[in-house]
Scaffold this motif. Structure first.
Motif, short mmCIF file in Angstrom:
data_model
loop_
_atom_site.label_atom_id
_atom_site.label_comp_id
_atom_site.label_asym_id
_atom_site.label_seq_id
_atom_site.Cartn_x
_atom_site.Cartn_y
_atom_site.Cartn_z
N SER A 290 0.90 -1.06 -0.03
CA SER A 290 -0.13 0.06 -0.08
C SER A 290 0.89 1.24 0.19
O SER A 290 0.61 2.37 -0.76
CB SER A 290 -0.72 -0.17 1.12
N THR A 319 -5.54 -5.27 -0.30
CA THR A 319 -4.26 -5.60 -1.07
C THR A 319 -4.62 -5.40 -2.77
O THR A 319 -4.00 -4.85 -3.36
CB THR A 319 -3.46 -6.69 -0.90
N THR A 322 -5.83 -2.20 -3.82
CA THR A 322 -4.95 -0.96 -3.90
C THR A 322 -4.11 -1.22 -5.09
O THR A 322 -4.00 -0.12 -5.67
CB THR A 322 -3.86 -1.28 -2.52
#
Length: 342
Positions: A290, A319, A322
């Motif tokens: 991130s 995740t 992102t």
């Protein structure tokens, strides 16, 4: 299978006479009825309670019946499953919780206490503490206080739980460290950091022995307050006392460094984590990925993402999102993007 109404009426229709007689007769009658009803799972005493021909709505009667089960918590569970709690009052709830607290797991007692609070039987902690004290069941008194705090924590009622803590202190009763950790954690999650420090100070005065969970909560609070140096010092203090920081300890600090845009500091903590032999997990990788994406270092982020797969770690949905968002942004700005393989 249809339930035998004649049998049920024979067993329970004469409750008024039983009330006036020996309570053990009622205990015996209910036990026999429950045995019968267990063979017919579609029927419950709660259904029978709604029958106008039956009269099992007296809290006093229920309390006296529950008291007969004071040394039989497992049988009491069966009774409650069949009887329900429709006609319980606060005294009945407290008595039943007190009896169930003697079981190895507190979950049954917590669930019942939760029901009592949700139904509005608990008006104030002062009232419920007086009820527990009036029961004169000294072998479970301290346990039920812990159960009450845990119940408030499950209901996200941190301030009520903290009030219970002080009620215990007034009675010279020390809560279990697990109970205090649960309350500390809830206060932290609700960002009531000042209350966390107050509770921690009280725990220190009581000379309660902290656990790794306690230290992790306090490190998290320091991180939320932006006191990263103190968080690291606190982790060192934790080690000096013989407690080994775990993945949660490191991830808490790493995550906060990443949120603050201090990637190098986060990577230093990852290095310490490896050096101490603590395994990196999905949360560790997710935080670094991130931070890399925020800094526009998508290639490094993807490389780290692939390393997760090599280590047989499952990325979280956060995740994935992102990386996808960072890839879309790169496509818009530079006309190309890196594919993220699921």
């Amino acid at each position: 299978m249809k339930f035998n109404r004649a049998f049920t009426l024979h067993k329970l229709s004469n409750l008024d006479a039983i009330i006036q007689g020996n309570n053990k007769s009622l205990y015996s009658s209910l036990s026999s009825s429950i045995t019968h009803l267990e063979a017919q799972p579609q029927t419950s005493l709660e259904t029978l309670n709604n029958d106008p021909q039956l009269n099992f709505s007296s809290p006093t009667l229920i309390k006296n019946t529950l008291f007969e089960y004071r040394n039989k918590p497992i049988e009491l569970l069966k009774l409650i499953d069949n009887l329900g709690t429709a006609h319980f009052d606060l005294n009945c709830f407290c008595l039943a919780v007190s009896i169930l607290s003697s079981l190895n797991s507190p979950q049954h007692a917590i669930q019942l206490m939760k029901k009592g609070i949700e139904k509005g039987y608990v008006k104030s902690n002062n009232e419920v503490f007086k009820e527990f004290e009036s029961l004169e069941m000294s072998n479970t008194t301290t346990l039920v206080y812990d159960i009450l705090i845990s119940t408030y924590c499950k209901l996200k009622k941190a301030e009520e739980g903290l009030e219970c803590f002080y009620f215990m202190m007034d009675r010279n009763v020390v809560p279990k460290i697990e109970t205090c950790n649960e309350l500390l954690s809830l206060l932290s999650k609700q960002n009531k950091t000042q209350m966390v420090w107050v509770l921690y100070a009280e725990m220190y005065k009581l000379k309660m022995k902290s656990t790794v969970v306690t230290f992790n909560v306090m490190i998290n609070v320091l991180c939320k307050e932006g006191k990263m140096k103190k968080a690291k010092v606190f982790m060192g203090f934790m080690e000096d006392l013989g407690f080994k920081p775990n993945a949660i300890t490191y991830n808490t600090i790493i995550h906060r460094y990443c949120l603050n845009g201090k990637l190098e500091s986060a990577q230093e903590m990852v290095g310490c984590m490896k050096q101490k032999g603590v395994k990196l997990d999905s949360y560790t990788f997710g935080s670094i990925i991130s931070a890399l994406c925020k800094l526009g270092r998508l290639e490094e982020a993807v490389a780290l993402f692939e390393k997760m797969s090599q280590n047989k770690l499952v990325p979280s949905a956060v995740t994935y999102n992102t990386l996808i968002d960072a890839s879309v942004l790169q496509q818009r700005e530079f006309g190309y993007s890196i594919q993220v393989q699921r």
